[in-house]
Design a protein around this motif. Structure first.
Motif, PDB file in Angstrom:
ATOM      1  N   MET A 158      40.303  26.869  56.826  1.00 53.23           N
ATOM      2  CA  MET A 158      39.068  27.489  57.643  1.00 53.23           C
ATOM      3  C   MET A 158      39.654  28.133  58.834  1.00 53.23           C
ATOM      4  O   MET A 158      40.699  27.699  59.493  1.00 53.23           O
ATOM      5  CB  MET A 158      37.928  26.369  57.848  1.00 53.23           C
ATOM      6  N   LEU A 159      39.147  29.464  59.088  1.00 52.84           N
ATOM      7  CA  LEU A 159      39.504  30.165  60.098  1.00 52.84           C
ATOM      8  C   LEU A 159      38.779  29.587  61.317  1.00 52.84           C
ATOM      9  O   LEU A 159      39.905  29.666  62.535  1.00 52.84           O
ATOM     10  CB  LEU A 159      39.112  31.485  59.813  1.00 52.84           C
ATOM     11  N   LEU A 160      37.961  29.096  61.293  1.00 58.95           N
ATOM     12  CA  LEU A 160      37.393  28.711  62.889  1.00 58.95           C
ATOM     13  C   LEU A 160      37.014  27.431  62.764  1.00 58.95           C
ATOM     14  O   LEU A 160      36.317  26.821  61.867  1.00 58.95           O
ATOM     15  CB  LEU A 160      35.972  29.449  62.927  1.00 58.95           C
ATOM     16  N   SER A 161      37.251  26.457  63.826  1.00 58.31           N
ATOM     17  CA  SER A 161      36.889  25.246  63.894  1.00 58.31           C
ATOM     18  C   SER A 161      35.560  25.224  64.442  1.00 58.31           C
ATOM     19  O   SER A 161      35.016  26.336  65.254  1.00 58.31           O
ATOM     20  CB  SER A 161      37.665  24.422  64.762  1.00 58.31           C
ATOM     21  N   VAL A 162      35.021  24.071  64.325  1.00 57.76           N
ATOM     22  CA  VAL A 162      33.392  23.922  64.961  1.00 57.76           C
ATOM     23  C   VAL A 162      33.576  24.223  66.306  1.00 57.76           C
ATOM     24  O   VAL A 162      32.661  24.974  66.943  1.00 57.76           O
ATOM     25  CB  VAL A 162      33.044  22.560  64.557  1.00 57.76           C
ATOM     26  N   GLU A 163      34.622  23.702  66.936  1.00 56.44           N
ATOM     27  CA  GLU A 163      34.695  23.738  68.423  1.00 56.44           C
ATOM     28  C   GLU A 163      34.890  25.256  68.931  1.00 56.44           C
ATOM     29  O   GLU A 163      34.003  25.769  69.762  1.00 56.44           O
ATOM     30  CB  GLU A 163      36.149  22.968  68.931  1.00 56.44           C
ATOM     31  N   THR A 164      35.706  26.086  68.368  1.00 56.31           N
ATOM     32  CA  THR A 164      35.662  27.544  68.637  1.00 56.31           C
ATOM     33  C   THR A 164      34.534  28.379  68.366  1.00 56.31           C
ATOM     34  O   THR A 164      34.025  28.963  68.925  1.00 56.31           O
ATOM     35  CB  THR A 164      36.891  28.227  67.978  1.00 56.31           C
TER      36      THR A 164
ATOM     37  N   SER B 106      25.436  40.142  69.695  1.00 52.60           N
ATOM     38  CA  SER B 106      26.292  39.751  70.578  1.00 52.60           C
ATOM     39  C   SER B 106      26.980  38.274  70.114  1.00 52.60           C
ATOM     40  O   SER B 106      28.100  38.351  70.333  1.00 52.60           O
ATOM     41  CB  SER B 106      25.470  39.282  71.829  1.00 52.60           C
ATOM     42  N   CYS B 107      26.432  37.679  69.301  1.00 56.47           N
ATOM     43  CA  CYS B 107      27.025  36.497  68.772  1.00 56.47           C
ATOM     44  C   CYS B 107      28.260  36.865  67.789  1.00 56.47           C
ATOM     45  O   CYS B 107      29.164  36.361  67.707  1.00 56.47           O
ATOM     46  CB  CYS B 107      26.081  35.413  68.300  1.00 56.47           C
ATOM     47  N   ILE B 108      27.867  38.002  66.752  1.00 57.24           N
ATOM     48  CA  ILE B 108      28.879  38.432  65.979  1.00 57.24           C
ATOM     49  C   ILE B 108      29.968  38.843  66.540  1.00 57.24           C
ATOM     50  O   ILE B 108      31.144  38.729  66.184  1.00 57.24           O
ATOM     51  CB  ILE B 108      28.020  39.521  65.197  1.00 57.24           C
ATOM     52  N   TYR B 109      29.856  39.673  67.706  1.00 62.17           N
ATOM     53  CA  TYR B 109      30.830  40.350  68.436  1.00 62.17           C
ATOM     54  C   TYR B 109      31.872  38.830  68.697  1.00 62.17           C
ATOM     55  O   TYR B 109      32.864  39.091  68.885  1.00 62.17           O
ATOM     56  CB  TYR B 109      30.265  41.207  69.836  1.00 62.17           C
ATOM     57  N   ARG B 110      31.200  38.142  69.557  1.00 62.98           N
ATOM     58  CA  ARG B 110      31.918  36.799  70.059  1.00 62.98           C
ATOM     59  C   ARG B 110      32.730  36.054  68.862  1.00 62.98           C
ATOM     60  O   ARG B 110      33.713  35.785  69.163  1.00 62.98           O
ATOM     61  CB  ARG B 110      31.074  35.734  70.752  1.00 62.98           C
ATOM     62  N   ILE B 111      31.921  36.110  67.689  1.00 58.45           N
ATOM     63  CA  ILE B 111      32.597  35.513  66.407  1.00 58.45           C
ATOM     64  C   ILE B 111      33.922  36.437  66.033  1.00 58.45           C
ATOM     65  O   ILE B 111      34.886  35.785  66.049  1.00 58.45           O
ATOM     66  CB  ILE B 111      31.574  35.291  65.385  1.00 58.45           C
ATOM     67  N   ILE B 112      33.686  37.639  66.210  1.00 60.76           N
ATOM     68  CA  ILE B 112      34.780  38.248  65.656  1.00 60.76           C
ATOM     69  C   ILE B 112      36.085  38.156  66.582  1.00 60.76           C
ATOM     70  O   ILE B 112      37.092  38.003  66.061  1.00 60.76           O
ATOM     71  CB  ILE B 112      34.298  40.046  65.662  1.00 60.76           C
ATOM     72  N   ILE B 113      35.751  38.003  67.950  1.00 57.68           N
ATOM     73  CA  ILE B 113      36.646  37.763  69.082  1.00 57.68           C
ATOM     74  C   ILE B 113      37.487  36.550  68.672  1.00 57.68           C
ATOM     75  O   ILE B 113      38.612  36.425  68.621  1.00 57.68           O
ATOM     76  CB  ILE B 113      35.989  37.778  70.268  1.00 57.68           C
ATOM     77  N   ALA B 114      36.567  35.700  68.380  1.00 51.49           N
ATOM     78  CA  ALA B 114      37.048  34.044  68.200  1.00 51.49           C
ATOM     79  C   ALA B 114      37.949  34.153  66.790  1.00 51.49           C
ATOM     80  O   ALA B 114      39.028  33.527  66.756  1.00 51.49           O
ATOM     81  CB  ALA B 114      36.081  33.051  68.061  1.00 51.49           C
ATOM     82  N   VAL B 115      37.669  34.765  65.939  1.00 49.31           N
ATOM     83  CA  VAL B 115      38.279  35.093  64.735  1.00 49.31           C
ATOM     84  C   VAL B 115      39.585  35.617  65.041  1.00 49.31           C
ATOM     85  O   VAL B 115      41.112  34.998  64.812  1.00 49.31           O
ATOM     86  CB  VAL B 115      37.846  35.789  63.451  1.00 49.31           C
ATOM     87  N   ALA B 116      39.655  36.678  65.815  1.00 52.78           N
ATOM     88  CA  ALA B 116      40.916  37.492  66.157  1.00 52.78           C
ATOM     89  C   ALA B 116      41.676  36.317  67.048  1.00 52.78           C
ATOM     90  O   ALA B 116      42.978  36.492  66.714  1.00 52.78           O
ATOM     91  CB  ALA B 116      40.681  38.580  67.082  1.00 52.78           C
ATOM     92  N   LEU B 117      41.273  35.641  67.854  1.00 48.31           N
ATOM     93  CA  LEU B 117      41.934  34.523  68.455  1.00 48.31           C
ATOM     94  C   LEU B 117      42.471  33.665  67.661  1.00 48.31           C
ATOM     95  O   LEU B 117      43.863  33.329  67.783  1.00 48.31           O
ATOM     96  CB  LEU B 117      40.903  33.716  69.433  1.00 48.31           C
ATOM     97  N   ALA B 118      41.889  33.272  66.592  1.00 53.06           N
ATOM     98  CA  ALA B 118      42.229  32.099  65.564  1.00 53.06           C
ATOM     99  C   ALA B 118      43.508  32.691  64.690  1.00 53.06           C
ATOM    100  O   ALA B 118      44.264  31.918  64.504  1.00 53.06           O
ATOM    101  CB  ALA B 118      41.213  31.699  64.922  1.00 53.06           C
ATOM    102  N   ALA B 119      43.368  33.955  64.556  1.00 57.86           N
ATOM    103  CA  ALA B 119      44.372  34.718  63.931  1.00 57.86           C
ATOM    104  C   ALA B 119      45.634  34.757  64.777  1.00 57.86           C
ATOM    105  O   ALA B 119      46.260  35.938  64.208  1.00 57.86           O
ATOM    106  CB  ALA B 119      43.743  35.917  63.142  1.00 57.86           C
TER     107      ALA B 119
END
Lengths: 266, 308
Positions: B1-7, B251-264
């Motif tokens: 999984m790319l994103l943890s619950v925390e992120t 706005s939430c989608i934008y933050r999630i994309i950023i979080a995915v980029a971070l996780a990657a």
């Protein structure tokens, strides 16, 4: 109802583009007058309307509406007593708002609503709007939740007309409001105009390029040239007038033919 | 999984706060059709004021105080445009520049401020229960409640007569001039409301981060615009309510994309580029759809054997 005392306006004074748009216009309208305005290109017809509506303030003269001097009153304040329709049907309505919302805006002009900033459109208002829309006979009463941008030009112009007369204004200014519509729709909008104006006895001024219409509609005809009113006919004299008489009179007065590339003689 | 619950939770917290700024831009940019570039400064102003009031021992007062500061900033921007004839973009830039000094002054002439160890609205909410689930999720819940309240009030506001007048001002300037609406008034009210939301967002960011820096607002306007455009592209421009939901989702989608980029493991240096790409893709999406549809149509035509 409306008194224009020696209104003058020059645009770009002191430059090569100087244009004397209004040159001492004097006019007195009685309550309930329906005046048609004709004239050559750039004669000052629209400029005259703009002066009355307060788009600009005149260089000279004064404007009195129903006993109140409004010469320097800002445009938005005059709009409470003044209805306006333009040639472009897109100008009078907000395209991304629904029919109902547009009507609610027009309803703002009533004294009751002027300062009720947070009131919302209620059931009674909605029923009233529906009633009004039904009178247009365009099926708009069943499309109240649709954005106005989906309507045709004719429907939008009819809606604008309804919006500017729903709360009867002291004066209604129609600046070639049917010129951009197809003949059938124009006829319909004109018919509605006639009915609404007659019903509320609204003092009306209407610019037209249709000479026949200028004589047939309303109770008085003005001709303008170079920022002046050169001809003002009403009553018996007007009743017996033909389009040819009108053009002859214009020529005799101005010394040249009525020059207008959009004129309609029939 | 790319994103943890925390992120994901952090992404949603940031998404909730940023959607307030996106809503502010929705009001100024989409509804009033005015590019209000004072967002960056106003956002920082919100957190400076919020932090100072919180430090002074008024954790609840911090939110309205930050909003009021935003209203004042919006009022100045509106005053410049409507009364002094300053071009709207310039008015925003001028206010933004001026706010830098104002923000420094509010923060006591220091370029950063910490509110660690001070009772804040969020720490008080967290302390309500010892339950680990609550302590972990309380911030998101409080932010969610605030955001929902703001969204509902905004949606209702734009159906009132004042709200309708504001919408008409941005929708058809010609019509507004010919109706009894005073555009100077509606623009002023609109910008005040918009900037109060920006101020609120700034304040909440300060409370979440527990610290505030004079430069934290930089680039805010781009991020918010990206969220706004993602929302409007995905949800269309139908009713006001739906558009507001779209802005928040964007706005939430934008933050999630950023979080995915971070996780990657995209390096932080590349973040501005990632943001720019997201904005470009979001804006290009409708056009891209049209192009694909056209190509499909051509392809279908060719299969039928018709000449083309």
């Amino acid at each position: 109802m409306l008194k224009l005392n020696d209104i003058a306006k020059t645009f770009n004074p002191g430059t090569v583009n100087e244009k004397k748009a209004l040159d001492g216009v004097k006019l007195h309208l009685a309550p309930g007058d329906f005046v048609t305005v004709v004239g050559s290109n750039g004669a000052g017809k629209s400029t005259l309307f703009h002066a009355i509506a307060g788009v600009f303030f005149p260089d000279r003269g004064s404007i009195v509406l129903d006993g109140e001097e409004i010469t320097f009153k800002p445009e938005y304040q005059r709009s409470r007593q003044l209805g306006r329709l333009f040639q472009d049907p897109m100008k009078g309505t907000a395209p991304h708002m629904t029919i109902e919302e547009n009507l609610a805006l027009a309803y703002l002009r009533t004294a009751k609503h002027q300062h009720a900033y947070f009131s919302r459109t209620g059931k009674a208002d909605r029923a009233f709007f529906r009633d009004q829309l039904a009178r247009l006979d365009m099926g708009l009463e069943d499309r109240m939740k649709q954005p106005v941008g989906l309507l045709s030009g004719g429907q939008r112009q009819a809606l604008t007309l309804l919006m500017s007369t729903m709360v009867p204004p002291k004066i209604l200014l129609l600046d070639e409001h049917t010129a951009a519509l197809d003949p059938g729709t124009a006829e319909k909008v004109l018919k509605i105009t006639r009915e609404v104006v007659a019903e509320h006895k609204i003092t009306t001024m209407m610019v037209t390029h249709n000479m026949h219409q200028a004589l047939e509609l309303g109770s008085r005809t003005l001709m303008m040239d170079s920022g002046r009113i050169v001809l003002d006919v009403q009553g018996e004299e007007r009743k017996n007038m033909t389009v040819n008489d009108l053009l002859e009179r214009f020529k005799a007065r101005v010394g040249e033919d009525l020059d207008n590339d959009r004129i309609l003689l029939s | 999984m790319l994103l943890s619950v925390e992120t994901l939770r952090t992404a949603l917290e940031m998404g909730a706060i940023y959607s307030l700024v996106a809503l502010a831009l929705f009001i100024s940019f989409s509804i009033l059709n005015i590019a209000d570039l004072s967002t960056d400064g106003c956002y920082t102003l919100g957190f400076a004021v919020g932090a100072i009031v919180t430090l002074a021992g008024h954790p609840f007062l911090a939110l309205p105080a930050a909003m009021l500061a935003g209203v004042l900033s919006g009022f100045v921007t509106a005053f410049l445009q409507t009364k002094l004839g300053v071009e709207s973009i310039l008015a925003g830039i001028i206010v933004n520049t001026g706010l830098y000094t104002v923000n420094l002054a509010v923060m006591g002439w220091s370029s950063n401020l910490s509110i660690f160890g001070t009772d804040t609205l969020l720490s008080l909410a967290k302390g309500l229960s010892e339950n680990t689930a609550w302590t972990r999720w309380s911030t998101l819940i409080v932010l969610g409640v605030i955001l929902t309240a703001v969204a509902v009030v905004t949606a209702l506001f734009f159906r009132t007569r004042l709200g309708l007048s504001i919408r008409a001002t941005g929708d058809n300037a010609d019509m507004v001039r010919a109706s009894s609406i005073n555009p100077a008034f509606t623009i002023t009210v609109g910008l005040c409301v918009a900037n109060s939301l920006t101020g609120l967002a700034g304040c909440l960011t300060g409370l979440v981060n527990k610290s505030c820096d004079i430069n934290l607002g930089t680039g805010m306007v781009t991020v918010a615009l990206a969220s706004l455009i993602i929302g409007e592209t995905m949800f269309g421009r139908f009713s006001i309510g739906l558009r507001i939901v779209g802005v928040i989702a964007g706005s939430c989608i934008y933050r999630i994309i950023i979080a995915v980029a971070l996780a990657a493991n995209v390096p932080t240096e590349c973040f501005k580029l990632v943001s720019a790409l997201i904005v470009a893709v979001a804006i290009a999406m409708p056009q891209g759809r049209k192009l694909i549809a056209l190509q499909r149509q051509k392809l279908a035509r060719r299969k039928e054997g018709a000449p083309c």
